[in-house]
Design a protein around this motif. Structure first.
Motif, PDB file in Angstrom:
ATOM      1  N   ARG A 116       0.850  -1.190   0.000  1.00 38.58           N
ATOM      2  CA  ARG A 116       0.000   0.000   0.000  1.00 38.58           C
ATOM      3  C   ARG A 116       0.884   1.237   0.000  1.00 38.58           C
ATOM      4  NH1 ARG A 116      -5.576   0.291   2.527  1.00 38.58           N
ATOM      5  NH2 ARG A 116      -5.086  -1.858   3.017  1.00 38.58           N
ATOM      6  N   THR A 117       0.499   2.218  -0.807  1.00 37.73           N
ATOM      7  CA  THR A 117       1.253   3.464  -0.861  1.00 37.73           C
ATOM      8  C   THR A 117       0.648   4.465   0.120  1.00 37.73           C
ATOM      9  OG1 THR A 117      -0.107   4.434  -2.604  1.00 37.73           O
ATOM     10  CG2 THR A 117       1.771   3.078  -3.308  1.00 37.73           C
ATOM     11  N   GLY A 118       1.300   5.591   0.279  1.00 35.83           N
ATOM     12  CA  GLY A 118       0.827   6.623   1.196  1.00 35.83           C
ATOM     13  C   GLY A 118      -0.531   7.176   0.834  1.00 35.83           C
ATOM     14  N   ASP A 119      -0.905   7.144  -0.450  1.00 39.53           N
ATOM     15  CA  ASP A 119      -2.203   7.695  -0.847  1.00 39.53           C
ATOM     16  C   ASP A 119      -3.312   6.641  -0.875  1.00 39.53           C
ATOM     17  OD1 ASP A 119      -1.677   6.216  -3.121  1.00 39.53           O
ATOM     18  OD2 ASP A 119      -1.729   7.913  -4.504  1.00 39.53           O
ATOM     19  N   GLY A 120      -3.007   5.425  -0.393  1.00 40.56           N
ATOM     20  CA  GLY A 120      -4.027   4.380  -0.312  1.00 40.56           C
ATOM     21  C   GLY A 120      -4.139   3.498  -1.543  1.00 40.56           C
ATOM     22  N   SER A 121      -3.312   3.741  -2.537  1.00 36.62           N
ATOM     23  CA  SER A 121      -3.319   2.853  -3.697  1.00 36.62           C
ATOM     24  C   SER A 121      -2.347   1.703  -3.426  1.00 36.62           C
ATOM     25  CB  SER A 121      -2.951   3.623  -4.964  1.00 36.62           C
ATOM     26  OG  SER A 121      -1.686   4.207  -4.850  1.00 36.62           O
ATOM     27  N   PHE A 122      -2.254   0.787  -4.365  1.00 42.13           N
ATOM     28  CA  PHE A 122      -1.450  -0.418  -4.173  1.00 42.13           C
ATOM     29  C   PHE A 122      -0.512  -0.616  -5.347  1.00 42.13           C
ATOM     30  CE2 PHE A 122      -5.155  -0.864  -1.615  1.00 42.13           C
ATOM     31  CZ  PHE A 122      -4.778  -1.607  -0.511  1.00 42.13           C
ATOM     32  N   LEU A 123       0.685  -1.130  -5.037  1.00 39.96           N
ATOM     33  CA  LEU A 123       1.696  -1.437  -6.043  1.00 39.96           C
ATOM     34  C   LEU A 123       2.045  -2.914  -5.978  1.00 39.96           C
ATOM     35  CD1 LEU A 123       4.296   1.391  -5.335  1.00 39.96           C
ATOM     36  CD2 LEU A 123       2.850   1.216  -7.352  1.00 39.96           C
ATOM     37  N   TYR A 124       2.275  -3.503  -7.137  1.00 35.99           N
ATOM     38  CA  TYR A 124       2.807  -4.855  -7.170  1.00 35.99           C
ATOM     39  C   TYR A 124       4.224  -4.799  -6.623  1.00 35.99           C
ATOM     40  CZ  TYR A 124       4.772  -9.185  -8.982  1.00 35.99           C
ATOM     41  OH  TYR A 124       5.405 -10.401  -9.105  1.00 35.99           O
ATOM     42  N   ALA A 125       4.494  -5.545  -5.577  1.00 35.63           N
ATOM     43  CA  ALA A 125       5.822  -5.540  -4.956  1.00 35.63           C
ATOM     44  C   ALA A 125       5.933  -6.779  -4.082  1.00 35.63           C
ATOM     45  CB  ALA A 125       6.024  -4.277  -4.123  1.00 35.63           C
ATOM     46  N   THR A 126       6.522  -7.842  -4.610  1.00 35.43           N
ATOM     47  CA  THR A 126       6.674  -9.061  -3.829  1.00 35.43           C
ATOM     48  C   THR A 126       7.780  -8.885  -2.803  1.00 35.43           C
ATOM     49  OG1 THR A 126       8.208 -10.005  -5.441  1.00 35.43           O
ATOM     50  CG2 THR A 126       5.876 -10.532  -5.721  1.00 35.43           C
ATOM     51  N   ARG A 127       7.667  -9.640  -1.724  1.00 35.09           N
ATOM     52  CA  ARG A 127       8.670  -9.553  -0.659  1.00 35.09           C
ATOM     53  C   ARG A 127       9.984 -10.210  -1.052  1.00 35.09           C
ATOM     54  NH1 ARG A 127       4.657 -11.200   4.117  1.00 35.09           N
ATOM     55  NH2 ARG A 127       3.577  -9.204   4.270  1.00 35.09           N
ATOM     56  N   ASN A 128       9.926 -11.176  -1.968  1.00 35.52           N
ATOM     57  CA  ASN A 128      11.167 -11.831  -2.368  1.00 35.52           C
ATOM     58  C   ASN A 128      11.166 -12.121  -3.864  1.00 35.52           C
ATOM     59  OD1 ASN A 128      10.193 -14.645  -2.884  1.00 35.52           O
ATOM     60  ND2 ASN A 128       9.615 -14.506  -0.734  1.00 35.52           N
ATOM     61  N   PRO A 129      12.350 -12.181  -4.458  1.00 34.87           N
ATOM     62  CA  PRO A 129      12.454 -12.375  -5.911  1.00 34.87           C
ATOM     63  C   PRO A 129      11.877 -13.713  -6.385  1.00 34.87           C
ATOM     64  CG  PRO A 129      14.602 -11.824  -4.961  1.00 34.87           C
ATOM     65  CD  PRO A 129      13.647 -11.976  -3.834  1.00 34.87           C
ATOM     66  N   GLN A 130      11.887 -14.731  -5.529  1.00 35.32           N
ATOM     67  CA  GLN A 130      11.323 -16.020  -5.924  1.00 35.32           C
ATOM     68  C   GLN A 130       9.828 -15.899  -6.210  1.00 35.32           C
ATOM     69  OE1 GLN A 130      13.104 -15.525  -3.113  1.00 35.32           O
ATOM     70  NE2 GLN A 130      14.884 -16.874  -3.197  1.00 35.32           N
ATOM     71  N   ASP A 131       9.119 -15.138  -5.379  1.00 37.87           N
ATOM     72  CA  ASP A 131       7.687 -14.948  -5.618  1.00 37.87           C
ATOM     73  C   ASP A 131       7.448 -14.222  -6.938  1.00 37.87           C
ATOM     74  OD1 ASP A 131       6.788 -16.292  -3.394  1.00 37.87           O
ATOM     75  OD2 ASP A 131       6.395 -14.491  -2.210  1.00 37.87           O
ATOM     76  N   ASP A 132       8.301 -13.266  -7.251  1.00 40.11           N
ATOM     77  CA  ASP A 132       8.150 -12.543  -8.514  1.00 40.11           C
ATOM     78  C   ASP A 132       8.284 -13.507  -9.697  1.00 40.11           C
ATOM     79  OD1 ASP A 132       7.721 -10.102  -9.951  1.00 40.11           O
ATOM     80  OD2 ASP A 132       9.851 -10.145 -10.472  1.00 40.11           O
ATOM     81  N   ALA A 133       9.245 -14.402  -9.644  1.00 40.99           N
ATOM     82  CA  ALA A 133       9.429 -15.388 -10.717  1.00 40.99           C
ATOM     83  C   ALA A 133       8.242 -16.336 -10.796  1.00 40.99           C
ATOM     84  CB  ALA A 133      10.726 -16.166 -10.497  1.00 40.99           C
ATOM     85  N   VAL A 134       7.704 -16.727  -9.657  1.00 42.23           N
ATOM     86  CA  VAL A 134       6.549 -17.627  -9.646  1.00 42.23           C
ATOM     87  C   VAL A 134       5.309 -16.921 -10.195  1.00 42.23           C
ATOM     88  CG1 VAL A 134       5.004 -19.001  -8.189  1.00 42.23           C
ATOM     89  CG2 VAL A 134       7.461 -19.076  -7.812  1.00 42.23           C
TER      90      VAL A 134
END
Length: 127
Positions: free
Chosen positions: A69-87
């Motif tokens: 979640r960003t400061g203005d209440g919107s959301f960004l795709y951002a995985t906690r780890n690179p493995q999740d991004d690949a999956v």
């Protein structure tokens, strides 16, 4: 991997994080448009759902560590780890190429109600 299979990592990711097609499609929309932020209103329009349903998807994805979640209440795709991004990328490909297989995996999960009900089933002891 045959045409009807998906990787074990992707199947495990689905079991861990994806409980519905709507949630999957929300994740894939945010991933495809990264790093652009998404509001619940925008996601609701894209998925043809109520805004509170879209907010529910976004909140669930945030709890799973797949969006932030960003400061203005919107959301960004951002995985906690690179493995999740690949999956997630593998999941995108699998959903595009083997939609029935992915859908079957999502809905093969036992519901919370079924899991709860099963906890009351008495089983015969083995000898």
């Amino acid at each position: 991997m045959s045409g009807s299979e998906i990787s074990p990592q992707t199947a495990a990711f689905i079991r861990r994080h994806i409980r519905s097609i709507g949630l999957l499609e929300a994740l894939l929309l945010l991933q495809a448009d990264a790093p652009q932020p998404w509001s619940a209103e925008r996601l609701a329009r894209e998925l043809f759902v109520q805004e509170n349903g879209a907010l529910g998807f976004l909140s669930e994805l945030e709890r799973s560590g797949l969006v932030k979640r960003t400061g203005d209440g919107s959301f960004l795709y951002a995985t906690r780890n690179p493995q999740d991004d690949a999956v997630v990328q593998d999941l995108r490909d699998a959903y595009n190429e083997r939609r029935v297989t992915v859908t079957s995996l999502i809905y093969a999960r036992p519901s919370d109600a079924q899991t709860f009900a099963d906890s009351f089933v008495f089983r015969k002891k083995s000898p």
